[in-house]
Design an enzyme around this catalytic site. Structure first.
Site, PDB file in Angstrom:
ATOM      1  N   GLN A  72      68.287  26.297  20.419  1.00 27.72           N
ATOM      2  CA  GLN A  72      69.028  25.785  19.269  1.00 27.72           C
ATOM      3  C   GLN A  72      70.337  25.113  19.698  1.00 27.72           C
ATOM      4  O   GLN A  72      70.829  25.299  20.804  1.00 27.72           O
ATOM      5  CB  GLN A  72      69.336  26.918  18.286  1.00 27.72           C
ATOM      6  CG  GLN A  72      68.091  27.445  17.594  1.00 27.72           C
ATOM      7  CD  GLN A  72      68.428  28.329  16.413  1.00 27.72           C
ATOM      8  OE1 GLN A  72      68.450  29.542  16.523  1.00 27.72           O
ATOM      9  NE2 GLN A  72      68.693  27.719  15.274  1.00 27.72           N
ATOM     10  N   HIS A  73      70.875  24.322  18.760  1.00 31.32           N
ATOM     11  CA  HIS A  73      72.244  23.787  18.790  1.00 31.32           C
ATOM     12  C   HIS A  73      72.463  22.594  19.708  1.00 31.32           C
ATOM     13  O   HIS A  73      73.456  21.891  19.567  1.00 31.32           O
ATOM     14  CB  HIS A  73      73.269  24.863  19.166  1.00 31.32           C
ATOM     15  CG  HIS A  73      73.121  26.163  18.465  1.00 31.32           C
ATOM     16  ND1 HIS A  73      73.021  26.255  17.093  1.00 31.32           N
ATOM     17  CD2 HIS A  73      73.075  27.446  18.940  1.00 31.32           C
ATOM     18  CE1 HIS A  73      72.910  27.533  16.753  1.00 31.32           C
ATOM     19  NE2 HIS A  73      72.928  28.266  17.854  1.00 31.32           N
ATOM     20  N   ASP A 236      64.368  28.559  18.515  1.00 34.56           N
ATOM     21  CA  ASP A 236      63.701  29.560  19.345  1.00 34.56           C
ATOM     22  C   ASP A 236      63.701  30.951  18.731  1.00 34.56           C
ATOM     23  O   ASP A 236      62.687  31.658  18.782  1.00 34.56           O
ATOM     24  CB  ASP A 236      64.284  29.573  20.756  1.00 34.56           C
ATOM     25  CG  ASP A 236      65.798  29.700  20.802  1.00 34.56           C
ATOM     26  OD1 ASP A 236      66.447  29.815  19.739  1.00 34.56           O
ATOM     27  OD2 ASP A 236      66.353  29.665  21.931  1.00 34.56           O
TER      28      ASP A 236
END
Length: 475
Positions: A72-73, A236
């Protein structure tokens, strides 16, 4: 003949591909390939690793559908031609910590961000990386025509990387950007514009947010992937929750590169302290998360210091008594996200002549790592999220010391599913769900679970709580 689906886990460290029976979930094949180290990565490396992992898994010619679970991110900034503008800044890149503080001030405080997007800003979140880009690389920021996350970009590449309008995502990954309101199910373009220091962000393409069983399209015909149905994918942690079959009352503690406490909740949470992120899950519910930057690398570093492998580290730790002879390791070795101390270093406290043994140091590493996760569980529970069952997963959870010490630190039984590729499994389950076009995901055979018990050691957590603030910033 069985219908096969593929699940992809494009994580920080590697790409893994599982190919499973769409009806039963039985594993047919598996492949993996490494990712480069670092906190910024050219996304082309992810695509190369995906090709290698797919090849190692025997290819996709006989596969009907595929979904991508991704770290992520990570900020993937694209120009008007769909070209990557600069290497992606990953979740564990803390250079945007001052940008997070600036954005919190700009919106009026941490509570405003929590109410707007479910999360108080820390350096991990995508919106802070966009502010960093605007302030430190303004020429690159001016070129931004679209912003994607790692799993969005890979799904787009599987489609042939055509028009930017073909970019897609899902609620779980979008909720980790902090310019998406998971409770309302919509982007906050005003926050995106604020991050990029633009008057408006209406002209920036953001991935279309799909429902959990909605197809993103089909694979690239020119590349021989036109037979593939593509799922929306997921972040995830949400993908792992789907792979584990988590339900209301379940909490997973995942010890990988990071440490993640995740819980399934029917309603969004709002934590103005910033300890818990109010993310969405991959089914239409919510997935409150408490995340530490420091996970299994705490064990890696300690094993390296002691000159042992992970099995020997576990044996040393289990040879010591609870409390590690008074030693406390505050394991902020790479800064920290929860608590938000991006520039912190770790500390080893309570040293004495009698206590300074290899066994106690190994035990202190395991206890310090787990105390951070226990703080996350307590924070989630304090928000009214039920905690009825705790599952321990991830590479770090394969340590015998982590398994045996965890219930003592947490003060409750811990369940150990059989080791597996939960993120990739969740992505594969989602692919089967999209293919079936049903309201609920398919029910797959689940792995065997072992329950671990231990006498609680509240004194260890109490000592950790007294000492966890005793850290210094990096020089």
């Amino acid at each position: 003949m069985a219908t096969l689906v593929a699940g992809i886990d494009s994580s920080t460290q590697s790409c893994k591909v599982v190919i499973r029976d769409a009806e039963t979930g039985a594993l047919a094949r598996f492949g993996q390939a490494p990712h480069p180290d670092g906190t910024e990565v050219d996304p082309a490396a992810w695509w190369d690793a995906l090709q290698a992992a797919v090849s190692a898994a025997g290819g996709l010619d006989d596969v009907a559908a595929v979904s991508v679970g991704g770290q992520q991110h990570g900020m993937v900034a694209l120009d008007a031609d769909g070209e990557v503008i600069r290497p992606a800044l990953l979740w564990n890149d803390t250079r945007s910590a001052p940008s997070a503080e600036d954005l919190i001030t700009d919106l009026g405080g941490p509570g405003e961000w929590s109410r707007a997007t479910g999360s108080v800003l820390v350096a991990s979140l995508t919106v802070t990386k966009l502010r960093w880009l605007a302030d430190h690389e303004p020429d690159n920021a001016a070129r931004v025509a679209a912003v994607a996350l790692p799993h969005d970009w890979l799904t787009w590449k599987l489609m042939g990387a055509g028009s930017l309008d073909m970019l897609t995502t899902d609620r779980s990954d979008a909720s980790g950007t902090s310019y998406f309101d998971a409770a309302a199910g919509q982007y906050r373009r005003d926050l995106l514009a604020m991050a990029l220091r633009r008057e408006s962000a209406e002209d920036i393409v953001l991935p279309r947010v799909l429902g959990p069983n909605q197809s993103a399209g089909i694979g690239d015909t020119a590349a021989g992937l036109g037979h593939l149905v593509l799922g929306p994918g997921a972040g995830d942690n949400a993908s792992a929750a789907l792979g584990l079959g988590m339900r209301r009352g379940d909490v997973a503690i995942s010890i990988g590169t990071s440490g993640v406490v995740s819980a399934v909740a029917p309603d969004p949470v709002d934590d103005p302290s910033g300890t818990v992120n109010g993310f969405a899950d991959a089914t239409g519910a919510f997935l409150p998360l408490a995340v530490t930057l420091n996970g299994s690398r705490v064990l890696d570093a300690t094993a390296r210091l002691l000159g042992v492998d992970h099995g020997e580290l576990a044996e040393l730790a289990l040879a010591a008594d609870p409390g590690a002879g008074g030693l406390t390791l505050v394991p902020y070795l790479e800064g920290e996200r929860t608590p938000n101390l991006p520039d912190a270093t770790g500390s080893l406290l309570g040293m004495s002549v009698a206590g300074m043994t290899r066994e106690n140091l190994a035990r202190a590493a395991v206890e310090g790592l787990l105390c951070g996760q226990a703080d996350g569980v307590a924070a989630v529970e304090a928000l009214g999220v039920p905690v009825e069952r705790i599952q321990l997963i991830g590479g770090g959870a394969r340590s015998r010391a982590v398994q045996q010490v965890a219930p003592a630190i947490l003060g409750r039984d811990v369940q150990l599913p059989e080791p597996g590729e939960y993120v990739a499994d969740g992505a594969a389950r989602q692919a089967a769900w999209v293919l079936a076009a049903t309201e609920e995901p398919p029910t797959w055979q689940t792995s065997k679970v072992t329950t671990v018990e231990a006498a609680p050691t509240p004194e260890v957590r109490e000592r950790y709580a007294e000492r966890r603030h005793l850290v210094a910033d990096r020089v």
